[in-house]
Write an enzyme that holds these catalytic residues in place. Structure first.
Site, PDB file in Angstrom:
ATOM      1  N   CYS A 126      21.548  12.123  42.401  1.00  0.00           N
ATOM      2  CA  CYS A 126      21.555  11.022  41.442  1.00  0.00           C
ATOM      3  C   CYS A 126      22.201   9.809  42.084  1.00  0.00           C
ATOM      4  O   CYS A 126      22.874   9.922  43.106  1.00  0.00           O
ATOM      5  CB  CYS A 126      22.297  11.415  40.167  1.00  0.00           C
ATOM      6  SG  CYS A 126      21.771  10.373  38.784  1.00  0.00           S
ATOM      7  N   CYS A 136      21.855   5.683  36.677  1.00  0.00           N
ATOM      8  CA  CYS A 136      21.289   6.761  37.490  1.00  0.00           C
ATOM      9  C   CYS A 136      20.102   6.291  38.325  1.00  0.00           C
ATOM     10  O   CYS A 136      19.650   6.999  39.219  1.00  0.00           O
ATOM     11  CB  CYS A 136      20.869   7.922  36.594  1.00  0.00           C
ATOM     12  SG  CYS A 136      22.248   8.606  35.647  1.00  0.00           S
ATOM     13  N   LYS A 203      16.938  16.992  29.945  1.00  0.00           N
ATOM     14  CA  LYS A 203      18.316  16.536  29.924  1.00  0.00           C
ATOM     15  C   LYS A 203      18.477  15.499  28.818  1.00  0.00           C
ATOM     16  O   LYS A 203      17.788  14.475  28.808  1.00  0.00           O
ATOM     17  CB  LYS A 203      18.674  15.926  31.275  1.00  0.00           C
ATOM     18  CG  LYS A 203      20.044  15.288  31.294  1.00  0.00           C
ATOM     19  CD  LYS A 203      20.411  14.888  32.699  1.00  0.00           C
ATOM     20  CE  LYS A 203      21.674  14.057  32.698  1.00  0.00           C
ATOM     21  NZ  LYS A 203      22.061  13.705  34.072  1.00  0.00           N
ATOM     22  N   ARG A 213      32.009  12.401  33.466  1.00  0.00           N
ATOM     23  CA  ARG A 213      31.935  11.003  33.930  1.00  0.00           C
ATOM     24  C   ARG A 213      33.301  10.475  34.347  1.00  0.00           C
ATOM     25  O   ARG A 213      33.400   9.686  35.283  1.00  0.00           O
ATOM     26  CB  ARG A 213      31.320  10.122  32.833  1.00  0.00           C
ATOM     27  CG  ARG A 213      29.838  10.410  32.657  1.00  0.00           C
ATOM     28  CD  ARG A 213      29.206   9.487  31.620  1.00  0.00           C
ATOM     29  NE  ARG A 213      27.853   9.944  31.309  1.00  0.00           N
ATOM     30  CZ  ARG A 213      27.126   9.454  30.319  1.00  0.00           C
ATOM     31  NH1 ARG A 213      27.608   8.482  29.544  1.00  0.00           N
ATOM     32  NH2 ARG A 213      25.915   9.909  30.101  1.00  0.00           N
ATOM     33  N   CYS A 227      17.892   5.213  27.422  1.00  0.00           N
ATOM     34  CA  CYS A 227      16.521   4.858  27.796  1.00  0.00           C
ATOM     35  C   CYS A 227      15.940   5.798  28.823  1.00  0.00           C
ATOM     36  O   CYS A 227      14.738   5.735  29.104  1.00  0.00           O
ATOM     37  CB  CYS A 227      16.451   3.423  28.332  1.00  0.00           C
ATOM     38  SG  CYS A 227      16.713   2.228  27.032  1.00  0.00           S
ATOM     39  N   LYS A 256      19.861  20.870  29.439  1.00  0.00           N
ATOM     40  CA  LYS A 256      21.230  20.375  29.524  1.00  0.00           C
ATOM     41  C   LYS A 256      21.476  19.395  28.391  1.00  0.00           C
ATOM     42  O   LYS A 256      20.632  18.510  28.208  1.00  0.00           O
ATOM     43  CB  LYS A 256      21.397  19.680  30.879  1.00  0.00           C
ATOM     44  CG  LYS A 256      22.727  18.993  31.068  1.00  0.00           C
ATOM     45  CD  LYS A 256      22.715  18.248  32.382  1.00  0.00           C
ATOM     46  CE  LYS A 256      23.972  17.409  32.486  1.00  0.00           C
ATOM     47  NZ  LYS A 256      23.949  16.569  33.649  1.00  0.00           N
TER      48      LYS A 256
END
Ligand SMILES: NCc1[nH]cc(CCC(=O)O)c1CC(=O)O
Ligand SMILES: [Zn+2]
Ligand SMILES: [Zn+2]
Length: 333
Positions: A126, A136, A203, A213, A227, A256
């Site tokens: 990623c 990402c 995901k 994060r 989005c 996930k």
């Protein structure tokens, strides 16, 4: 006629014994190959930093990671999922540090291959840990995600990890058509039979990624990931995303987060019974369960949840609990 003594309605007679009960739970065993351990890799080779939001989880420099893995591999660990973290390498708009020779993942792969020849090495692919904007993918001039440019860049990064020795590349970016781009890159470098592609196909844009994060310093600077990650209520988009990734050549699929999405696991397994299905028990789920320490109750709760994930159709569970699970099951075999 007493209904309660009628022979055709006796259910418990079939499972009064623990061995009979085992036969009522097919394909739900938890063995080492059903577990993948996510690890956070720092640039500084000797670093060892506990993650405050995730009890018993560390961020490791490669030397410390090797020490930790030595123990875990001896206990049966079969696979890891590697996340790179940069602190001195610069973050920029295209995530250049994702695939420089100084990237911690690229540096670590040859050493891990040599030290642990049987350990399956998966790399998360990623851009968010490496981009200045924290998204990402790559942004176009108007600030929207540029899927074409992102996909091209993601394939470059995946190829770099493949060349460095990854057995699995696992794109988690959710850009359109990245699986096809990665497969083409592998084919054009004759790596298609040595590297497997595990797609984070289903995901969701979850609020349970928070501790991860923080750990990765990978939160988006502006806006969110709605989005490109799936809306939590949408089973339909998950089915379309899995179908698209299978058509593009994904070797393995993933759902996930885990526990709240077991309906998606079952649907995906039924839709693609011949593709290994992974489930990611994410950082927020781990934090919720781990609050009880490693008491007997936490351990039985954890094993129950893993059994339910297997029952729903998961073949492999990606979990920060891997060390605890290995010590629980090693006593049982
Ligand atoms: N590249 C995104 C990525 N890779 C792994 C996780 C989450 C893993 C976890 O919460 O344990 C995420 C989610 C996100 O930040 O949007
Ligand atoms: Zn990302
Ligand atoms: Zn990721």
């Amino acid at each position: 006629m007493n209904l309660f003594s009628s022979p055709e309605h006796i259910l418990q007679g079939g499972y009064f014994h623990s061995t009979l009960r085992k036969l009522q739970e097919p394909n739900t065993s938890i063995e080492p190959h059903n577990i993948m351990y996510p690890v956070f890799l720092l640039e500084n080779d000797n670093a060892l930093q506990p993650v405050s939001s995730l009890p018993n989880v560390n961020r490791y420099g490669i030397n410390q990671l090797m020490l930790a893995l030595k123990d875990l591999v001896a206990k049966g660990l079969k696979s890891i999922l590697i996340f790179g973290i940069v602190e001195t390498l610069e973050k920029d708009a295209i995530g250049s540090s994702a695939d420089t020779p100084e990237n911690p993942v690229i540096k670590a792969l040859p050493r891990l291959r040599e030290a642990f020849p049987d350990l399956l090495l998966a790399c998360d692919v990623c851009l968010c840990p490496y981009t200045s904007h924290g998204h990402c993918g790559l942004l176009s001039a108007n600030g929207a995600i540029d899927h074409g440019a992102s996909t091209k860049r993601i394939a470059e990064v995946a190829l770099a990890y493949a060349k460095a020795g990854a057995h699995i590349v696992a794109p988690s970016d959710m850009m359109d058509n990245r699986i096809k781009a990665i497969k083409e890159a592998l084919v054009s470098h004759k790596l298609e039979n040595q590297v497997s592609v595990l797609s984070y196909s289903c995901k969701f844009a979850s609020s349970m990624y928070g501790p991860f994060r923080d750990t990765m310093k990978s939160s988006p600077m502006a806006s969110d990931r709605k989005c490109y990650q799936l809306p939590p209520g949408s089973a339909g988009l998950a089915a379309r995303a899995a179908a698209r990734d299978v058509a593009e050549g994904a070797d393995c699929l993933m759902v996930k987060p885990g526990l709240p999405y077991l309906d998606i696991v079952r649907r995906t397994k039924d839709q693609f019974p011949n593709h290994p299905l992974f489930i990611y028990q994410v950082s927020g789920e781990y934090a919720m369960i781990a609050r009880g320490g490693d008491s007997a109750e936490v351990q039985t709760t954890l094993m129950e949840i893993l059994t339910c994930m297997r029952r729903a159709g998961a073949d492999c569970i990606i979990t920060y609990f891997a060390p605890l699970i290995l010590s629980i099951i090693s006593g049982k075999h």
